[in-house]
Design an enzyme around this catalytic site. Structure first.
Site, PDB file in Angstrom:
ATOM      1  N   HIS A 101       8.778  41.475  25.433  1.00 56.97           N
ATOM      2  CA  HIS A 101       7.424  41.122  24.995  1.00 56.97           C
ATOM      3  C   HIS A 101       6.655  40.738  26.270  1.00 56.97           C
ATOM      4  O   HIS A 101       7.247  40.196  27.209  1.00 56.97           O
ATOM      5  CB  HIS A 101       7.354  39.859  24.152  1.00 56.97           C
ATOM      6  CG  HIS A 101       8.190  39.765  22.915  1.00 56.97           C
ATOM      7  ND1 HIS A 101       9.505  39.421  22.918  1.00 56.97           N
ATOM      8  CD2 HIS A 101       7.838  39.903  21.608  1.00 56.97           C
ATOM      9  CE1 HIS A 101       9.949  39.353  21.670  1.00 56.97           C
ATOM     10  NE2 HIS A 101       8.961  39.639  20.849  1.00 56.97           N
ATOM     11  N   ASP A 104       7.482  37.247  27.521  1.00 59.06           N
ATOM     12  CA  ASP A 104       8.811  36.977  28.102  1.00 59.06           C
ATOM     13  C   ASP A 104       8.799  37.111  29.606  1.00 59.06           C
ATOM     14  O   ASP A 104       9.596  36.492  30.293  1.00 59.06           O
ATOM     15  CB  ASP A 104       9.863  38.005  27.638  1.00 59.06           C
ATOM     16  CG  ASP A 104       9.894  38.218  26.164  1.00 59.06           C
ATOM     17  OD1 ASP A 104       9.588  37.279  25.428  1.00 59.06           O
ATOM     18  OD2 ASP A 104      10.236  39.353  25.746  1.00 59.06           O
ATOM     19  N   GLU A 232       8.680  46.295  12.477  1.00 60.11           N
ATOM     20  CA  GLU A 232       9.970  45.626  12.210  1.00 60.11           C
ATOM     21  C   GLU A 232       9.856  44.703  11.003  1.00 60.11           C
ATOM     22  O   GLU A 232       9.190  43.676  11.062  1.00 60.11           O
ATOM     23  CB  GLU A 232      10.398  44.840  13.458  1.00 60.11           C
ATOM     24  CG  GLU A 232      11.755  44.180  13.285  1.00 60.11           C
ATOM     25  CD  GLU A 232      12.257  43.504  14.556  1.00 60.11           C
ATOM     26  OE1 GLU A 232      11.955  43.997  15.657  1.00 60.11           O
ATOM     27  OE2 GLU A 232      12.945  42.487  14.434  1.00 60.11           O
ATOM     28  N   GLU A 268      16.367  45.248  11.447  1.00 59.48           N
ATOM     29  CA  GLU A 268      17.265  44.242  12.020  1.00 59.48           C
ATOM     30  C   GLU A 268      18.256  43.753  10.974  1.00 59.48           C
ATOM     31  O   GLU A 268      17.868  43.427   9.849  1.00 59.48           O
ATOM     32  CB  GLU A 268      16.432  43.073  12.572  1.00 59.48           C
ATOM     33  CG  GLU A 268      17.302  41.939  13.063  1.00 59.48           C
ATOM     34  CD  GLU A 268      16.545  40.874  13.837  1.00 59.48           C
ATOM     35  OE1 GLU A 268      15.628  41.224  14.599  1.00 59.48           O
ATOM     36  OE2 GLU A 268      16.887  39.700  13.675  1.00 59.48           O
ATOM     37  N   HIS A 271      17.392  40.297   9.541  1.00 58.66           N
ATOM     38  CA  HIS A 271      16.210  40.316   8.677  1.00 58.66           C
ATOM     39  C   HIS A 271      16.548  40.937   7.315  1.00 58.66           C
ATOM     40  O   HIS A 271      16.009  40.518   6.286  1.00 58.66           O
ATOM     41  CB  HIS A 271      15.077  41.106   9.330  1.00 58.66           C
ATOM     42  CG  HIS A 271      14.582  40.500  10.619  1.00 58.66           C
ATOM     43  ND1 HIS A 271      13.578  41.061  11.362  1.00 58.66           N
ATOM     44  CD2 HIS A 271      14.956  39.374  11.288  1.00 58.66           C
ATOM     45  CE1 HIS A 271      13.352  40.307  12.440  1.00 58.66           C
ATOM     46  NE2 HIS A 271      14.178  39.286  12.419  1.00 58.66           N
ATOM     47  N   ASP A 296      17.827  46.574  15.405  1.00 56.27           N
ATOM     48  CA  ASP A 296      18.166  45.342  16.112  1.00 56.27           C
ATOM     49  C   ASP A 296      19.503  44.891  15.526  1.00 56.27           C
ATOM     50  O   ASP A 296      19.577  44.510  14.355  1.00 56.27           O
ATOM     51  CB  ASP A 296      17.089  44.268  15.911  1.00 56.27           C
ATOM     52  CG  ASP A 296      15.925  44.442  16.873  1.00 56.27           C
ATOM     53  OD1 ASP A 296      15.916  45.424  17.642  1.00 56.27           O
ATOM     54  OD2 ASP A 296      15.022  43.578  16.868  1.00 56.27           O
ATOM     55  N   ASP A 307      17.390  32.539  10.595  1.00 59.56           N
ATOM     56  CA  ASP A 307      17.532  33.662  11.520  1.00 59.56           C
ATOM     57  C   ASP A 307      18.164  33.194  12.825  1.00 59.56           C
ATOM     58  O   ASP A 307      17.469  32.815  13.754  1.00 59.56           O
ATOM     59  CB  ASP A 307      16.127  34.238  11.761  1.00 59.56           C
ATOM     60  CG  ASP A 307      16.171  35.591  12.414  1.00 59.56           C
ATOM     61  OD1 ASP A 307      17.257  36.179  12.493  1.00 59.56           O
ATOM     62  OD2 ASP A 307      15.110  36.063  12.848  1.00 59.56           O
ATOM     63  N   ASP A 309      20.064  34.928  14.918  1.00 57.18           N
ATOM     64  CA  ASP A 309      20.088  35.935  15.999  1.00 57.18           C
ATOM     65  C   ASP A 309      21.356  35.891  16.841  1.00 57.18           C
ATOM     66  O   ASP A 309      21.308  35.744  18.066  1.00 57.18           O
ATOM     67  CB  ASP A 309      18.861  35.755  16.916  1.00 57.18           C
ATOM     68  CG  ASP A 309      17.595  36.326  16.288  1.00 57.18           C
ATOM     69  OD1 ASP A 309      17.688  37.283  15.498  1.00 57.18           O
ATOM     70  OD2 ASP A 309      16.508  35.807  16.605  1.00 57.18           O
ATOM     71  N   ASP A 339      18.973  41.960  19.765  1.00 60.63           N
ATOM     72  CA  ASP A 339      17.953  40.912  19.646  1.00 60.63           C
ATOM     73  C   ASP A 339      18.718  39.610  19.391  1.00 60.63           C
ATOM     74  O   ASP A 339      18.537  38.952  18.375  1.00 60.63           O
ATOM     75  CB  ASP A 339      17.022  41.279  18.469  1.00 60.63           C
ATOM     76  CG  ASP A 339      15.875  40.306  18.318  1.00 60.63           C
ATOM     77  OD1 ASP A 339      15.771  39.381  19.138  1.00 60.63           O
ATOM     78  OD2 ASP A 339      15.097  40.474  17.365  1.00 60.63           O
TER      79      ASP A 339
HETATM   80  C1  GLC Z   1      10.569  38.499  17.939  1.00 61.03           C
HETATM   81  C2  GLC Z   1      11.407  38.580  16.696  1.00 61.03           C
HETATM   82  C3  GLC Z   1      12.361  39.724  16.786  1.00 61.03           C
HETATM   83  C4  GLC Z   1      11.622  40.984  17.117  1.00 61.03           C
HETATM   84  C5  GLC Z   1      10.862  40.799  18.389  1.00 61.03           C
HETATM   85  C6  GLC Z   1      10.069  41.992  18.825  1.00 61.03           C
HETATM   86  O1  GLC Z   1      11.321  38.082  19.018  1.00 61.03           O
HETATM   87  O2  GLC Z   1      12.115  37.378  16.471  1.00 61.03           O
HETATM   88  O3  GLC Z   1      13.103  39.896  15.613  1.00 61.03           O
HETATM   89  O4  GLC Z   1      12.540  42.025  17.244  1.00 61.03           O
HETATM   90  O5  GLC Z   1       9.975  39.734  18.257  1.00 61.03           O
HETATM   91  O6  GLC Z   1       9.196  42.436  17.906  1.00 61.03           O
HETATM   92 MN    MN Z   2      14.291  41.794  15.972  1.00 57.70          MN
END
Ligand code: GLC
Ligand code: MN
Length: 435
Positions: A101, A104, A232, A268, A271, A296, A307, A309, A339
């Site tokens: 992202h 990040d 997603e 995912e 999810h 994911d 969640d 992860d 993820d």
């Molecule tokens: C967030 C969500 C994750 C998703 C990511 C990208 O980190 O928690 O599930 O894949 O964004 O969209």
């Molecule tokens: Mn995800």
């Protein structure tokens, strides 16, 4: 190695199931041929930048537990150290892809222009690093849920200024994804939903989200981005209700806004469970609707109900997931993104590598088991036999018939249903022979 963080950890190699090294691949053998294709090309593993490098080990009750050489993360020079360490890890793991992202990879600036400039300078670094290594970008995405400006949504925000800020952010992230040769662009709407209907105009929000996604697709074509646009699904958390609830809900949304040919889904495991489904349900339904894009591969803790992860660690579950993916023809632009984040007590660089190595091995075992089931054909045969009644011309004619004529035949005793076993236990045993 550009940074001492992973010092002492050698590149991870395939050593086979008998290896006694804690950090070796026992099952993930990139060049091994599975159903006519290299294992690496089937699985298309990706590391998620956010959980591995941006998340600091906090939970709702406590803050940072990790100590990393790239903290504090509000400084550009630390963003560079973070990039160095991230690519060191990619070199160690040898996984073919990564994902990010915007938030990040760069610290937030004082305004949009500064955030943009910071983002671009990290993308420049990525571009240079990618030029000398095999690692590629599986997807880019925008974090439109963390900063307080997104608290009431991004494209679904009641404030049009936030819609505009979201559009500018996604344009920026799509441009960078395109520049780095990304193979997909993902939208996950953590705040695209609501906390209470008392203050929510659901119709307007859905229309704005539909228009926004159309703008994403229009922009993709405008810049000549050949990757896949992926949405997603997730039912809730952080929003009480998210509009992209699950595969079925997303598909209805895509159809309503004319996007079912343009957009696919990134599904995912965690999810799917939160939505009250199994992962294979979501995959099978997406495949059936023609919108299976990418996955994911991270699970939740079955006791906690949120969640978490976590890295995958259940071969039978993973095997059934790849069974549906292989049956659908395998990935095209999609892949297997982890993820997944460490547990907050897993403090060391070693833990980061071990989490990914184990996950890649679990997926490799799942893939091999899925391929063996497909090659053996037992499940397909059982399915064909169960539905064999439909292959007769009389059965097909039923579908072109009408209630009155069917009624007449059933009433005359010409059609008398005979219950038959579904053979569920036998099929569960069958799966177990392969995993
Ligand atoms: C967030 C969500 C994750 C998703 C990511 C990208 O980190 O928690 O599930 O894949 O964004 O969209
Ligand atoms: Mn995800």
């Amino acid at each position: 190695m550009t940074h001492p963080f992973f010092e002492g950890i050698a590149p991870v190699r395939y050593e086979g199931p008998d290896s006694d090294s804690p950090l070796a691949y026992r099952h993930y053998n990139p060049d091994e041929i599975v159903m006519g294709k290299r294992m690496e090309d089937h699985l298309r593993f990706a590391v998620a930048y956010w959980h591995s490098f941006a998340w600091e080990g906090g939970d709702p009750f406590g803050g940072q537990t990790f100590e990393r050489p790239w903290y504090p993360q509000d400084q550009m020079k630390m963003a560079q150290v973070k990039a160095d360490c991230a690519f060191d890890m990619f070199d160690i793991l040898g996984q073919p892809y990564f994902c990010w992202h915007d938030a990040d990879i760069r610290p937030e600036g004082a305004d949009f222009a500064e955030s943009h400039a910071r983002f671009e300078s990290i993308i420049d670094i990525f571009e240079q690093k990618m030029a000398t290594r095999p690692v590629k970008l599986l997807w880019g995405t925008a974090n439109m849920f963390g900063h307080r400006r997104w608290m009431a949504g991004a494209s679904t925000n009641p404030d049009p200024d936030v819609f505009a800020y979201a559009a500018a952010t996604v344009k920026m992230c799509m441009d960078a994804t395109h520049r780095l040769g990304g193979e997909n662009y993902v939208l996950w709407g953590g705040r695209e939903g609501y906390e209470t209907l008392l203050n929510t105009d659901l119709t307007a929000e859905l229309d704005h989200m539909g228009r926004f996604l159309n703008m994403v697709v229009e922009y993709k074509h405008k810049i000549g981005f050949k990757g896949t646009i992926l949405v997603e699904p997730k039912p809730q958390e952080p929003s009480k209700h998210q509009y992209d609830y699950d595969v079925a809900t997303c598909y209805g949304f895509l159809q309503k806004y004319g996007l079912e040919q343009e957009v696919k889904l990134n599904i995912e495991q965690g999810h799917a469970i939160l939505a009250g489904h199994s992962f294979e349900h979501e995959l099978a339904l997406a495949a059936s609707l023609g919108v299976l894009g990418s996955i994911d591969m991270n699970r939740n803790d079955y006791q906690s109900g949120w969640d978490t992860d976590q890295f995958p660690n259940n071969v039978p579950e993973v095997a059934l997931a790849y069974y549906h993916i292989l049956k659908a023809g395998g990935f095209t632009t999609g892949g297997t993104n982890f993820d997944a984040k460490l547990r907050r007590q897993s403090l060391d660089a070693h833990d980061l590598i071990a989490g990914h190595v184990g996950a890649m091995d679990i997926c490799a075992r799942g893939l091999k088991a899925a391929a063996a089931m497909i090659e053996d054909g037992g499940l397909e045969d059982a399915l064909a036999e169960r539905y064999a009644g439909w292959s007769t011309p009389e059965a097909q004619a039923l579908l072109d018939s009408d209630f009155d004529s069917i009624f007449a035949r059933v009433h005359a005793g010409k059609i008398v249903p005979q219950p038959r076993s579904g053979r569920q236990e036998q099929l569960e045993n069958y799966v177990n022979w392969f995993v």
